[in-house]
Motif scaffolding. Sequence first.
Motif, PDB file in Angstrom:
ATOM      1  N   ARG A 261       0.830  -1.206   0.000  1.00 26.04           N
ATOM      2  CA  ARG A 261       0.000   0.000   0.000  1.00 26.04           C
ATOM      3  C   ARG A 261       0.866   1.257   0.000  1.00 26.04           C
ATOM      4  O   ARG A 261       0.492   2.271  -0.580  1.00 26.04           O
ATOM      5  CB  ARG A 261      -0.913  -0.021   1.226  1.00 26.04           C
ATOM      6  N   ASP A 262       2.040   1.179   0.638  1.00 24.59           N
ATOM      7  CA  ASP A 262       2.921   2.341   0.662  1.00 24.59           C
ATOM      8  C   ASP A 262       3.403   2.696  -0.748  1.00 24.59           C
ATOM      9  O   ASP A 262       3.472   3.870  -1.124  1.00 24.59           O
ATOM     10  CB  ASP A 262       4.132   2.087   1.564  1.00 24.59           C
ATOM     11  N   LEU A 263       3.760   1.664  -1.537  1.00 21.70           N
ATOM     12  CA  LEU A 263       4.194   1.895  -2.916  1.00 21.70           C
ATOM     13  C   LEU A 263       3.019   2.018  -3.877  1.00 21.70           C
ATOM     14  O   LEU A 263       3.193   2.421  -5.030  1.00 21.70           O
ATOM     15  CB  LEU A 263       5.106   0.757  -3.382  1.00 21.70           C
ATOM     16  N   ASP A 264       1.830   1.616  -3.407  1.00 24.77           N
ATOM     17  CA  ASP A 264       0.619   1.658  -4.235  1.00 24.77           C
ATOM     18  C   ASP A 264       0.756   0.764  -5.461  1.00 24.77           C
ATOM     19  O   ASP A 264       0.257   1.086  -6.532  1.00 24.77           O
ATOM     20  CB  ASP A 264       0.308   3.090  -4.658  1.00 24.77           C
ATOM     21  N   ARG A 265       1.451  -0.375  -5.295  1.00 26.68           N
ATOM     22  CA  ARG A 265       1.671  -1.309  -6.397  1.00 26.68           C
ATOM     23  C   ARG A 265       1.385  -2.735  -5.930  1.00 26.68           C
ATOM     24  O   ARG A 265       1.401  -3.039  -4.727  1.00 26.68           O
ATOM     25  CB  ARG A 265       3.109  -1.233  -6.927  1.00 26.68           C
ATOM     26  N   ALA A 266       1.179  -3.619  -6.919  1.00 28.37           N
ATOM     27  CA  ALA A 266       0.923  -5.030  -6.637  1.00 28.37           C
ATOM     28  C   ALA A 266       1.639  -5.894  -7.658  1.00 28.37           C
ATOM     29  O   ALA A 266       1.832  -5.492  -8.809  1.00 28.37           O
ATOM     30  CB  ALA A 266      -0.577  -5.327  -6.655  1.00 28.37           C
ATOM     31  N   VAL A 267       2.036  -7.085  -7.233  1.00 32.91           N
ATOM     32  CA  VAL A 267       2.699  -8.062  -8.086  1.00 32.91           C
ATOM     33  C   VAL A 267       1.921  -9.365  -8.013  1.00 32.91           C
ATOM     34  O   VAL A 267       1.516  -9.796  -6.928  1.00 32.91           O
ATOM     35  CB  VAL A 267       4.159  -8.297  -7.646  1.00 32.91           C
ATOM     36  N   PHE A 268       1.712  -9.976  -9.173  1.00 30.23           N
ATOM     37  CA  PHE A 268       1.030 -11.274  -9.224  1.00 30.23           C
ATOM     38  C   PHE A 268       2.026 -12.328  -9.673  1.00 30.23           C
ATOM     39  O   PHE A 268       2.680 -12.172 -10.709  1.00 30.23           O
ATOM     40  CB  PHE A 268      -0.153 -11.233 -10.189  1.00 30.23           C
ATOM     41  N   LEU A 269       2.173 -13.386  -8.874  1.00 30.83           N
ATOM     42  CA  LEU A 269       3.067 -14.490  -9.205  1.00 30.83           C
ATOM     43  C   LEU A 269       2.227 -15.748  -9.401  1.00 30.83           C
ATOM     44  O   LEU A 269       1.315 -16.028  -8.618  1.00 30.83           O
ATOM     45  CB  LEU A 269       4.094 -14.726  -8.086  1.00 30.83           C
ATOM     46  N   VAL A 270       2.537 -16.492 -10.449  1.00 35.99           N
ATOM     47  CA  VAL A 270       1.763 -17.687 -10.742  1.00 35.99           C
ATOM     48  C   VAL A 270       2.695 -18.830 -11.106  1.00 35.99           C
ATOM     49  O   VAL A 270       3.763 -18.620 -11.683  1.00 35.99           O
ATOM     50  CB  VAL A 270       0.756 -17.422 -11.890  1.00 35.99           C
ATOM     51  N   SER A 271       2.320 -20.037 -10.751  1.00 42.39           N
ATOM     52  CA  SER A 271       3.088 -21.232 -11.080  1.00 42.39           C
ATOM     53  C   SER A 271       2.152 -22.294 -11.638  1.00 42.39           C
ATOM     54  O   SER A 271       1.075 -22.535 -11.083  1.00 42.39           O
ATOM     55  CB  SER A 271       3.789 -21.766  -9.819  1.00 42.39           C
ATOM     56  N   GLY A 272       2.557 -22.904 -12.758  1.00 36.73           N
ATOM     57  CA  GLY A 272       1.779 -23.994 -13.334  1.00 36.73           C
ATOM     58  C   GLY A 272       0.557 -23.550 -14.113  1.00 36.73           C
ATOM     59  O   GLY A 272      -0.386 -24.329 -14.272  1.00 36.73           O
ATOM     60  N   MET A 273       0.580 -22.326 -14.654  1.00 40.91           N
ATOM     61  CA  MET A 273      -0.578 -21.817 -15.402  1.00 40.91           C
ATOM     62  C   MET A 273      -0.625 -22.460 -16.783  1.00 40.91           C
ATOM     63  O   MET A 273       0.363 -22.441 -17.530  1.00 40.91           O
ATOM     64  CB  MET A 273      -0.473 -20.303 -15.541  1.00 40.91           C
ATOM     65  N   ALA A 274      -1.760 -23.027 -17.132  1.00 39.17           N
ATOM     66  CA  ALA A 274      -1.914 -23.634 -18.457  1.00 39.17           C
ATOM     67  C   ALA A 274      -1.925 -22.548 -19.529  1.00 39.17           C
ATOM     68  O   ALA A 274      -2.318 -21.405 -19.276  1.00 39.17           O
ATOM     69  CB  ALA A 274      -3.208 -24.437 -18.515  1.00 39.17           C
ATOM     70  N   SER A 275      -1.499 -22.903 -20.738  1.00 42.13           N
ATOM     71  CA  SER A 275      -1.515 -21.941 -21.840  1.00 42.13           C
ATOM     72  C   SER A 275      -2.952 -21.570 -22.181  1.00 42.13           C
ATOM     73  O   SER A 275      -3.842 -22.430 -22.171  1.00 42.13           O
ATOM     74  CB  SER A 275      -0.836 -22.538 -23.075  1.00 42.13           C
ATOM     75  N   PRO A 276      -3.218 -20.297 -22.504  1.00 44.94           N
ATOM     76  CA  PRO A 276      -4.575 -19.912 -22.899  1.00 44.94           C
ATOM     77  C   PRO A 276      -4.913 -20.485 -24.270  1.00 44.94           C
ATOM     78  O   PRO A 276      -4.021 -20.894 -25.017  1.00 44.94           O
ATOM     79  CB  PRO A 276      -4.501 -18.376 -22.930  1.00 44.94           C
ATOM     80  N   PRO A 277      -6.180 -20.512 -24.637  1.00 46.92           N
ATOM     81  CA  PRO A 277      -6.550 -20.991 -25.982  1.00 46.92           C
ATOM     82  C   PRO A 277      -5.878 -20.146 -27.057  1.00 46.92           C
ATOM     83  O   PRO A 277      -5.463 -19.012 -26.814  1.00 46.92           O
ATOM     84  CB  PRO A 277      -8.080 -20.823 -25.997  1.00 46.92           C
TER      85      PRO A 277
END
Length: 250
Positions: A166-182
């Motif tokens: 909240r101090d930096l007002d930023r967010a990071v999303f980390l994902v593992s094992g995500m299938a490829s989209p169509p």
Amino acid sequence: MTATDLHRLTGAYALHALPDGEREVFERHLAGCEACAQETAELAATAARLGLAASVTPSAALREQVLRRITTVRQEGPDGSARSGSGRTRLRARLLSRWTLAACLAAAVLGGTTVWQHQRAEDALGRAHRAEQGADEIAAVLAAPDARTQAAELAGGATGTVVVSRDLDRAVFLVSGMASPPGGKVYQLWFDDAGGAMRSAGLMDPARADQAVLMRGSVDSASGMGITVEPSGGSKQPTSAPLALMTFPA
């Protein structure tokens, strides 16, 4: 495997060094362990920065060295031995012809593609600078004193973790094992703003199952995030039901 053992697997998991069985067990543990989720996210970001630091730029003299060595490296006959008399003369003539042809081909290829190679090098350098900047921004969020994490199991056995500062007002999303989209589709991230309005937070790389994404834009008043499947290039507003909705940690 004990709970203590699971807490010690963050480094191996961040480096994709766990066998399938242990990885699956750890991912189930990760979804409910905030401490391990944060440590794994920090280790993954550090590994990415170390990879960028290991890049090497080819020497500017490489072309000249290749052309010079083409005409100086001693060649052997098909049987590995030197020839004598008239046979040696004929062999040297053939080798000289080959050297000349090789040198001409190398000069034509290296010289004729100078502009193309320069542009490729400039493009690669630009991508490297952007990647390094992105890695620094991701690392700043992950290392922020007020960083908070929330992990969840996603469809298809994937694991997602969102880290919010909240101090930096930023967010990071980390994902593992995500299938490829169509085909022709991409995963798009969204901020879940007050009142349920969804605000685009950027696209994921469709070619990568494991990745860390700096969500585009400020967190502001968002209470969570969502993931949808969108046409290549993304959409201004979601066009499909969310694959996942995650509430930001308090």
